[in-house]
Design a protein around this motif. Structure first.
Motif, PDB file in Angstrom:
ATOM      1  N   ALA A 151     -18.966  26.782  16.293  1.00 41.64           N
ATOM      2  CA  ALA A 151     -19.365  26.696  17.703  1.00 41.64           C
ATOM      3  C   ALA A 151     -18.359  25.838  18.470  1.00 41.64           C
ATOM      4  O   ALA A 151     -17.952  26.193  19.595  1.00 41.64           O
ATOM      5  CB  ALA A 151     -20.764  26.088  17.813  1.00 41.64           C
ATOM      6  N   HIS A 152     -17.919  24.757  17.863  1.00 47.39           N
ATOM      7  CA  HIS A 152     -16.943  23.875  18.513  1.00 47.39           C
ATOM      8  C   HIS A 152     -15.606  24.588  18.690  1.00 47.39           C
ATOM      9  O   HIS A 152     -14.954  24.459  19.729  1.00 47.39           O
ATOM     10  CB  HIS A 152     -16.769  22.595  17.682  1.00 47.39           C
ATOM     11  N   ILE A 153     -15.199  25.359  17.684  1.00 47.15           N
ATOM     12  CA  ILE A 153     -13.933  26.109  17.761  1.00 47.15           C
ATOM     13  C   ILE A 153     -14.009  27.146  18.890  1.00 47.15           C
ATOM     14  O   ILE A 153     -13.077  27.294  19.684  1.00 47.15           O
ATOM     15  CB  ILE A 153     -13.605  26.791  16.403  1.00 47.15           C
ATOM     16  N   VAL A 154     -15.140  27.852  18.964  1.00 46.25           N
ATOM     17  CA  VAL A 154     -15.318  28.885  20.002  1.00 46.25           C
ATOM     18  C   VAL A 154     -15.187  28.258  21.396  1.00 46.25           C
ATOM     19  O   VAL A 154     -14.427  28.730  22.245  1.00 46.25           O
ATOM     20  CB  VAL A 154     -16.693  29.592  19.848  1.00 46.25           C
ATOM     21  N   VAL A 155     -15.928  27.167  21.592  1.00 45.07           N
ATOM     22  CA  VAL A 155     -15.913  26.518  22.919  1.00 45.07           C
ATOM     23  C   VAL A 155     -14.513  25.979  23.234  1.00 45.07           C
ATOM     24  O   VAL A 155     -14.008  26.140  24.351  1.00 45.07           O
ATOM     25  CB  VAL A 155     -16.984  25.398  22.982  1.00 45.07           C
ATOM     26  N   THR A 156     -13.860  25.378  22.249  1.00 48.35           N
ATOM     27  CA  THR A 156     -12.525  24.816  22.475  1.00 48.35           C
ATOM     28  C   THR A 156     -11.515  25.920  22.773  1.00 48.35           C
ATOM     29  O   THR A 156     -10.713  25.809  23.713  1.00 48.35           O
ATOM     30  CB  THR A 156     -12.058  24.005  21.240  1.00 48.35           C
ATOM     31  N   ALA A 157     -11.560  26.992  21.977  1.00 51.71           N
ATOM     32  CA  ALA A 157     -10.604  28.093  22.171  1.00 51.71           C
ATOM     33  C   ALA A 157     -10.745  28.681  23.577  1.00 51.71           C
ATOM     34  O   ALA A 157      -9.750  28.984  24.245  1.00 51.71           O
ATOM     35  CB  ALA A 157     -10.827  29.179  21.119  1.00 51.71           C
ATOM     36  N   ASN A 158     -11.992  28.839  24.034  1.00 53.54           N
ATOM     37  CA  ASN A 158     -12.207  29.348  25.390  1.00 53.54           C
ATOM     38  C   ASN A 158     -11.696  28.365  26.437  1.00 53.54           C
ATOM     39  O   ASN A 158     -11.034  28.749  27.395  1.00 53.54           O
ATOM     40  CB  ASN A 158     -13.697  29.630  25.627  1.00 53.54           C
ATOM     41  N   GLN A 159     -12.016  27.080  26.216  1.00 52.96           N
ATOM     42  CA  GLN A 159     -11.632  26.065  27.212  1.00 52.96           C
ATOM     43  C   GLN A 159     -10.111  25.979  27.367  1.00 52.96           C
ATOM     44  O   GLN A 159      -9.601  25.840  28.481  1.00 52.96           O
ATOM     45  CB  GLN A 159     -12.213  24.692  26.820  1.00 52.96           C
ATOM     46  N   VAL A 160      -9.400  26.088  26.256  1.00 56.74           N
ATOM     47  CA  VAL A 160      -7.931  26.039  26.297  1.00 56.74           C
ATOM     48  C   VAL A 160      -7.396  27.164  27.187  1.00 56.74           C
ATOM     49  O   VAL A 160      -6.497  26.974  28.009  1.00 56.74           O
ATOM     50  CB  VAL A 160      -7.366  26.150  24.847  1.00 56.74           C
ATOM     51  N   ASP A 161      -7.993  28.345  27.048  1.00 55.44           N
ATOM     52  CA  ASP A 161      -7.518  29.470  27.846  1.00 55.44           C
ATOM     53  C   ASP A 161      -7.961  29.377  29.311  1.00 55.44           C
ATOM     54  O   ASP A 161      -7.278  29.866  30.203  1.00 55.44           O
ATOM     55  CB  ASP A 161      -7.973  30.797  27.219  1.00 55.44           C
ATOM     56  N   ILE A 162      -9.111  28.738  29.540  1.00 57.08           N
ATOM     57  CA  ILE A 162      -9.575  28.517  30.919  1.00 57.08           C
ATOM     58  C   ILE A 162      -8.593  27.589  31.638  1.00 57.08           C
ATOM     59  O   ILE A 162      -8.188  27.842  32.776  1.00 57.08           O
ATOM     60  CB  ILE A 162     -10.999  27.888  30.924  1.00 57.08           C
TER      61      ILE A 162
END
Lengths: 170, 119
Positions: free
Chosen positions: A30-41
């Protein structure tokens, strides 16, 4: 540009390598998913402002919209499941890779910015898809978490194709 | 002056007009001739797929696309119809007036493909 590709690749290789050593648990996924999205945002927000063509600015804007949507759903799911996302080496690498990318992009303008941003988006989405297929989906235990990742995966494919199309026109 | 009964009848007709197709608003509903009103069909957008992917309707019928994904999509048949962005959780209604086969895509995620057949 190649360096940034390597940073992303290294971050996600850590994720992939994690399977052999220790598969991430659901809280880490869950942390990886949120981080990966945030990096691209974060990169998308910069491209919305700095992109020199409408195509690049629109792409950046769509990345912000789509990945924010995914994160909203991811946060809703972990809240429902009462899972507290857990920081881990993959998330940390993604975060520092994202920061390095932003730092590099901020030094660029015009075509050079566009090219660096889009090249990175191609590499990033390729690596994220790789991590989704090799690590996140095989490791996820909770069915709803797995379902969410499966559901949004085609969006990452569409983003990759879109970025490649823009790349081919540069 | 209308009588009370006439007014009541009028009110009921108006209420019906407010909720057109309410009785037939179900996925894959076909026909609708029994009500004497064109049917309304639904397409759900979920996980970057149009469901059903191919839909056949009769001229004059309505199609409602509902977006269940957490980000916007479009329903776009170049030069024929275009929903523009349908927000997460939003929907778009189209009355199919012209017979033909319309393949459509999401312009934001062009790997999404659907087909609307109007008979």
């Amino acid at each position: 540009m190649k360096n940034i590709g390597i940073v992303v690749a290294t971050a996600l290789l850590l994720a992939a390598g994690g399977v052999a050593a220790q598969a991430p648990n659901d809280a880490q996924i869950a942390h990886i998913v949120v981080t990966a999205n945030q990096v691209d945002i974060d990169a998308g927000k910069l491209a919305e402002k700095m992109g020199s063509t409408k195509d690049v600015r629109d792409f950046g804007k769509q990345m912000v919209t789509d990945h924010s949507g995914v994160n909203k759903q991811a946060v809703a799911l972990v809240t429902k499941l009462k899972v507290k996302p857990e920081d881990n080496p993959t998330s940390q690498s993604l975060k520092s890779g994202g920061e390095a990318n932003l730092k590099n992009l901020k030094t660029l303008k015009g075509n050079a910015f566009d090219k660096a941003y889009i090249d990175h988006e191609v590499a990033y989405h390729e690596q994220v898809l790789d991590a989704v297929d090799k690590t996140l989906l095989p490791s996820a235990k909770n069915e709803e978490l797995k379902a969410l990742i499966t559901k949004v995966r085609p969006a990452f494919v569409a983003h990759l194709e879109h970025a490649k199309m823009l790349q081919s026109k540069m | 002056m209308r009588t009370r009964t006439q007014r009541l009848a009028l009110a009921l007709i108006c209420a019906g007009a407010l909720f057109p197709g309410a009785a037939t608003y179900a996925p894959g509903t076909a026909g609708g001739a029994s009500a004497g009103k064109p049917a309304t069909h639904s397409v759900v957008i979920d996980g970057l797929k149009y469901d059903p992917e191919t839909l056949t309707v009769k001229r004059g019928e309505t199609v409602i696309w509902t977006n269940k994904d957490p980000f916007p999509h479009t329903v776009t048949a170049q030069g024929k119809f275009d929903s523009h962005d349908i927000a997460a959780g939003g929907s778009w209604k189209y009355v199919a007036r012209t017979a033909g086969e319309y393949s459509y895509i999401c312009t934001l995620h062009p790997n999404m493909k659907g087909m609307l057949r109007v008979e």
